[in-house]
Design a protein around this motif. Structure first.
Motif, PDB file in Angstrom:
ATOM      1  N   ALA A 227       4.123 -11.131 -11.546  1.00  0.00           N
ATOM      2  CA  ALA A 227       4.043 -10.079 -12.549  1.00  0.00           C
ATOM      3  C   ALA A 227       4.089  -8.718 -11.885  1.00  0.00           C
ATOM      4  N   ALA A 228       4.721  -7.753 -12.566  1.00  0.00           N
ATOM      5  CA  ALA A 228       4.734  -6.383 -12.065  1.00  0.00           C
ATOM      6  C   ALA A 228       3.309  -5.833 -12.064  1.00  0.00           C
ATOM      7  N   VAL A 229       3.016  -4.996 -11.085  1.00  0.00           N
ATOM      8  CA  VAL A 229       1.667  -4.466 -10.965  1.00  0.00           C
ATOM      9  C   VAL A 229       1.721  -3.078 -10.346  1.00  0.00           C
ATOM     10  N   ARG A 230       0.689  -2.289 -10.618  1.00  0.00           N
ATOM     11  CA  ARG A 230       0.577  -0.951 -10.037  1.00  0.00           C
ATOM     12  C   ARG A 230      -0.695  -0.880  -9.212  1.00  0.00           C
ATOM     13  N   GLY A 231      -0.897   0.246  -8.538  1.00  0.00           N
ATOM     14  CA  GLY A 231      -2.097   0.426  -7.740  1.00  0.00           C
ATOM     15  C   GLY A 231      -1.799   1.144  -6.451  1.00  0.00           C
ATOM     16  N   GLY A 232      -2.490   0.752  -5.381  1.00  0.00           N
ATOM     17  CA  GLY A 232      -2.324   1.389  -4.085  1.00  0.00           C
ATOM     18  C   GLY A 232      -2.967   0.551  -3.004  1.00  0.00           C
ATOM     19  N   VAL A 233      -3.279   1.179  -1.891  1.00  0.00           N
ATOM     20  CA  VAL A 233      -3.919   0.506  -0.761  1.00  0.00           C
ATOM     21  C   VAL A 233      -5.085   1.375  -0.309  1.00  0.00           C
ATOM     22  N   ASP A 234      -6.265   0.768  -0.145  1.00  0.00           N
ATOM     23  CA  ASP A 234      -7.438   1.570   0.227  1.00  0.00           C
ATOM     24  C   ASP A 234      -7.462   1.857   1.722  1.00  0.00           C
ATOM     25  N   ALA A 235      -8.456   2.605   2.163  1.00  0.00           N
ATOM     26  CA  ALA A 235      -8.531   3.041   3.562  1.00  0.00           C
ATOM     27  C   ALA A 235      -8.681   1.883   4.526  1.00  0.00           C
ATOM     28  N   GLN A 236      -9.167   0.745   4.058  1.00  0.00           N
ATOM     29  CA  GLN A 236      -9.315  -0.439   4.908  1.00  0.00           C
ATOM     30  C   GLN A 236      -8.047  -1.281   4.946  1.00  0.00           C
ATOM     31  N   GLY A 237      -7.025  -0.883   4.208  1.00  0.00           N
ATOM     32  CA  GLY A 237      -5.774  -1.639   4.199  1.00  0.00           C
ATOM     33  C   GLY A 237      -5.697  -2.706   3.129  1.00  0.00           C
ATOM     34  N   ARG A 238      -6.654  -2.729   2.210  1.00  0.00           N
ATOM     35  CA  ARG A 238      -6.665  -3.741   1.159  1.00  0.00           C
ATOM     36  C   ARG A 238      -5.879  -3.254  -0.060  1.00  0.00           C
ATOM     37  N   PRO A 239      -4.945  -4.057  -0.570  1.00  0.00           N
ATOM     38  CA  PRO A 239      -4.278  -3.681  -1.816  1.00  0.00           C
ATOM     39  C   PRO A 239      -5.294  -3.562  -2.950  1.00  0.00           C
ATOM     40  N   VAL A 240      -5.112  -2.555  -3.762  1.00  0.00           N
ATOM     41  CA  VAL A 240      -5.934  -2.358  -4.956  1.00  0.00           C
ATOM     42  C   VAL A 240      -5.000  -2.384  -6.155  1.00  0.00           C
ATOM     43  N   LEU A 241      -5.243  -3.302  -7.073  1.00  0.00           N
ATOM     44  CA  LEU A 241      -4.378  -3.490  -8.229  1.00  0.00           C
ATOM     45  C   LEU A 241      -4.975  -2.812  -9.451  1.00  0.00           C
TER      46      LEU A 241
ATOM     47  N   ALA B 160      -9.340   7.441  -3.773  1.00  0.00           N
ATOM     48  CA  ALA B 160      -8.660   7.205  -2.496  1.00  0.00           C
ATOM     49  C   ALA B 160      -7.214   6.801  -2.693  1.00  0.00           C
ATOM     50  N   ILE B 161      -6.942   5.889  -3.621  1.00  0.00           N
ATOM     51  CA  ILE B 161      -5.558   5.441  -3.772  1.00  0.00           C
ATOM     52  C   ILE B 161      -4.725   6.443  -4.574  1.00  0.00           C
ATOM     53  N   SER B 162      -5.377   7.315  -5.342  1.00  0.00           N
ATOM     54  CA  SER B 162      -4.619   8.303  -6.116  1.00  0.00           C
ATOM     55  C   SER B 162      -3.962   9.344  -5.222  1.00  0.00           C
ATOM     56  N   GLU B 163      -4.458   9.494  -3.990  1.00  0.00           N
ATOM     57  CA  GLU B 163      -3.885  10.488  -3.082  1.00  0.00           C
ATOM     58  C   GLU B 163      -2.447  10.138  -2.720  1.00  0.00           C
ATOM     59  N   ARG B 164      -2.138   8.835  -2.637  1.00  0.00           N
ATOM     60  CA  ARG B 164      -0.772   8.426  -2.276  1.00  0.00           C
ATOM     61  C   ARG B 164      -0.029   7.811  -3.455  1.00  0.00           C
ATOM     62  N   CYS B 165      -0.762   7.220  -4.386  1.00  0.00           N
ATOM     63  CA  CYS B 165      -0.135   6.571  -5.547  1.00  0.00           C
ATOM     64  C   CYS B 165      -0.803   7.077  -6.822  1.00  0.00           C
ATOM     65  N   PRO B 166      -0.540   8.327  -7.205  1.00  0.00           N
ATOM     66  CA  PRO B 166      -1.204   8.886  -8.393  1.00  0.00           C
ATOM     67  C   PRO B 166      -0.822   8.139  -9.668  1.00  0.00           C
ATOM     68  N   ASP B 167      -1.793   7.983 -10.544  1.00  0.00           N
ATOM     69  CA  ASP B 167      -1.574   7.275 -11.808  1.00  0.00           C
ATOM     70  C   ASP B 167      -2.675   7.698 -12.769  1.00  0.00           C
ATOM     71  N   GLU B 168      -2.288   8.158 -13.957  1.00  0.00           N
ATOM     72  CA  GLU B 168      -3.274   8.625 -14.932  1.00  0.00           C
ATOM     73  C   GLU B 168      -4.255   7.531 -15.329  1.00  0.00           C
ATOM     74  N   ASP B 169      -3.815   6.268 -15.274  1.00  0.00           N
ATOM     75  CA  ASP B 169      -4.702   5.174 -15.679  1.00  0.00           C
ATOM     76  C   ASP B 169      -5.858   4.974 -14.702  1.00  0.00           C
TER      77      ASP B 169
END
Length: 241
Positions: free
Chosen positions: A36-50, A107-116
């Motif tokens: 499935a398509a998903v959004r999010g980013g990666v935190d400072a520890q390198g973990r994907p955040v969905l 933290a993840i909004s700095e590289r992958c901004p998203d209003e949600d």
């Protein structure tokens, strides 16, 4: 004679790619459900955040589940995003603890901004899930392989990553004629499509054509943003210094 290190160690390079990558798809291990398509980013520890919304896959997750998350790091070339690295992170997804949601979202909004992300902070629908990696498959176009969790998490992104991205963006957007001129002089042939593809403490990679990358290492590793800027300026304008 000691030769310079021409590129970051693989774990560092993968962590640097992950830091600027965005999740694109998630799949559940052992499930017949399609990715499935998903959004999010990666935190400072390198973990994907969905970042998942109601009715999306994993929204009702309450316990750990094994998933694979696709991450893609891109570079804008002439206004078009081009993939420069793809990662598949397999690990355990679980909800971000309530007390960590705000810091994680910021933290993840700095590289992958998203209003949600703001809605997730306020518990207004979207949720944040975090994936603790067991292994990371990487494909950069030049290298491919697998990192286990220990190698991935004990590494860190390039310490100059933020400065490098800022400098790279500035040159690609404002100083490409100088870059094209420098690469033409270096290679002895016109290089009208030269763009900086990578910039790090060990060197720079120039995209001279869609299927060709030229790696140019620094004589010694760079230790500060000022040194990095000076090294790149010396490459582009060798008679200036």
């Amino acid at each position: 004679m000691q030769h310079p290190v021409t590129a970051p160690p693989i774990p560092e390079r993968v962590r640097s790619l992950a830091a600027g990558a965005a999740p694109t798809h998630v799949s559940v291990a052992g499930s017949a459900l399609p990715a499935a398509a998903v959004r999010g980013g990666v935190d400072a520890q390198g973990r994907p955040v969905l970042l998942v919304k109601p009715a999306e896959l994993l929204y009702d997750l309450t316990d750990e589940i094994v998933v694979t998350v696709d991450l893609v790091a891109t570079r804008a070339i002439d206004g078009v995003d081009r993939a420069r690295g793809m990662l598949k992170v397999r690990g355990w997804a679980q909800p971000v603890p309530p007390e960590q949601i705000r810091d994680t979202a910021i933290a993840i909004s700095e590289r992958c901004p998203d209003e949600d992300l703001f809605a997730a902070i306020e518990s207004r629908g979207p949720r944040l899930l975090r994936v603790d990696a067991a292994q990371v498959v990487y494909l950069t176009g030049q290298e491919s392989g697998v990192l286990d969790a220990e190698d991935y998490f004990t590494a860190a992104p390039d310490p100059l990553l933020d400065a490098a991205e800022r400098i790279l963006h500035h040159v690609n957007s404002s100083h490409r004629p100088q870059l094209v001129h420098a690469m033409t002089a270096l290679l002895g042939t016109p290089v009208p499509n030269a763009w900086i593809w990578e910039l790090d403490r060990y060197g720079t990679t120039i995209r001279t054509a869609p299927d060709h990358l030229l790696r140019l290492p620094w004589p010694t590793p760079i230790t500060s943003p000022d040194e990095l800027e000076h090294a790149l300026a010396s490459l582009m304008c060798p008679n200036r210094h």
